[in-house]
Write an enzyme that holds these catalytic residues in place. Structure first.
Site, PDB file in Angstrom:
ATOM      1  N   MET A  90      -9.445  -3.720   8.726  1.00  0.00           N
ATOM      2  CA  MET A  90      -7.522  -3.948   9.758  1.00  0.00           C
ATOM      3  C   MET A  90      -7.694  -2.787  10.679  1.00  0.00           C
ATOM      4  O   MET A  90      -6.959  -3.099  11.729  1.00  0.00           O
ATOM      5  CB  MET A  90      -6.977  -5.087  10.137  1.00  0.00           C
ATOM      6  CG  MET A  90      -7.945  -6.329   9.474  1.00  0.00           C
ATOM      7  SD  MET A  90      -6.829  -7.348   9.078  1.00  0.00           S
ATOM      8  CE  MET A  90      -6.521  -8.353  10.610  1.00  0.00           C
ATOM      9  N   ASP A 132     -11.091  -7.170  -3.259  1.00  0.00           N
ATOM     10  CA  ASP A 132     -12.113  -8.479  -2.360  1.00  0.00           C
ATOM     11  C   ASP A 132     -13.298  -8.054  -2.326  1.00  0.00           C
ATOM     12  O   ASP A 132     -13.760  -6.989  -1.622  1.00  0.00           O
ATOM     13  CB  ASP A 132     -11.448  -9.362  -1.773  1.00  0.00           C
ATOM     14  CG  ASP A 132     -11.172  -8.979  -0.288  1.00  0.00           C
ATOM     15  OD1 ASP A 132     -11.749  -9.568   0.333  1.00  0.00           O
ATOM     16  OD2 ASP A 132      -9.999  -7.850  -0.041  1.00  0.00           O
ATOM     17  N   GLU A 168       1.114  -1.340  -0.326  1.00  0.00           N
ATOM     18  CA  GLU A 168       0.291  -0.052  -0.515  1.00  0.00           C
ATOM     19  C   GLU A 168       1.089   0.935  -0.303  1.00  0.00           C
ATOM     20  O   GLU A 168       0.263   2.626  -0.382  1.00  0.00           O
ATOM     21  CB  GLU A 168      -0.647  -0.127   1.762  1.00  0.00           C
ATOM     22  CG  GLU A 168      -1.781  -1.077   0.783  1.00  0.00           C
ATOM     23  CD  GLU A 168      -2.587  -1.690   2.038  1.00  0.00           C
ATOM     24  OE1 GLU A 168      -3.959  -1.792   2.556  1.00  0.00           O
ATOM     25  OE2 GLU A 168      -2.210  -1.165   3.254  1.00  0.00           O
TER      26      GLU A 168
END
Length: 235
Positions: A180, A204, A19
């Site tokens: 998360m 996803d 990322e």
């Protein structure tokens, strides 16, 4: 970039090196700064703006540690953006879309026995809100090339696959995306008075295993970074 000049900087927090990569590719200059902690800090020359990129590591504790480092090293004037990937939870969410968080929930929190809403940490709001200016700048990045939509982002300490997704869809029907870190960062920003927004691209659809995520993580990270870059340029 000195700590004094960074006091009004934008701080972008990502969990993983995948990322961070698209930000490093876009930066005009990159200076790695020792943090004395788990997080990896890079100071970026980014279209004339001061941007601090922190790779925190995955999960609530790592995210909050990175945010605390930023707040107490760079000062109270920082603006915090959570960037990177997320799983699509609600029906109709598509891989590749970018969700700009309009509300943030801790999907792990359940103090309903004491009268709190599901997803509400005791003593905290039922949901955290983004900074209005940051969210507006992010949503203005919508274009034909990149779909951007507002919506609720929920966070869990567990990677959300199909069985857990079914439960979360029933318990939190308005949550578009799950990750998360965002809710932990939103709580830290709320308690410390920091402007905050989360900009996450769907990698996803909470499939039974992590294969779909691994297939799309790089593309999703790049899409999130595109919108974050446009947001920073609009500030």
């Amino acid at each position: 970039m000195t700590d004094a000049s960074a006091a009004a900087a934008v701080v972008v927090i990502v969990a993983m090196e995948e990322e961070a990569a698209p930000f490093l590719e876009r930066a005009e200059s990159v200076t790695e700064v020792a943090t004395g902690a788990h997080a990896v800090r890079r100071d970026l020359g980014f279209g004339g703006d001061d941007v601090v990129l922190l790779r925190s590591g995955i999960g609530f504790a790592n995210a909050v540690a990175a945010a605390a480092y930023a707040r107490y090293t760079l000062g109270s004037g920082i603006r915090v953006i959570s960037a990177g990937t997320a799983g699509g939870l609600a029906a109709g969410v598509q891989v590749g879309e970018v969700v700009v968080g309009s509300r943030y929930l801790n999907l792990n929190a359940d103090a309903t026995a004491f009268g709190y809403a599901l997803g509400q940490v005791p003593g905290m709001p039922a949901a955290y809100a983004p900074d209005a200016g940051l969210a507006a700048a992010a949503l203005a990045a919508d274009s034909r090339e990149q779909a951007v939509r507002p919506g609720t982002i929920g966070s869990s300490e567990a990677f959300v696959v199909s069985d857990r997704a079914l439960r979360f869809r029933a318990d939190f029907p308005d949550v578009l995306a799950v990750d998360m870190e965002t809710a932990a960062l939103a709580q830290f920003a709320h308690t410390h008075g920091l402007p905050f927004v989360s900009i996450r691209a769907i990698s996803d659809l909470c499939a039974p295993d992590g294969t779909e995520f691994l297939t799309h993580v790089d593309d999703a990270a790049a899409r999130s970074a595109d919108v974050v870059a446009a947001t920073i340029m609009a500030l």
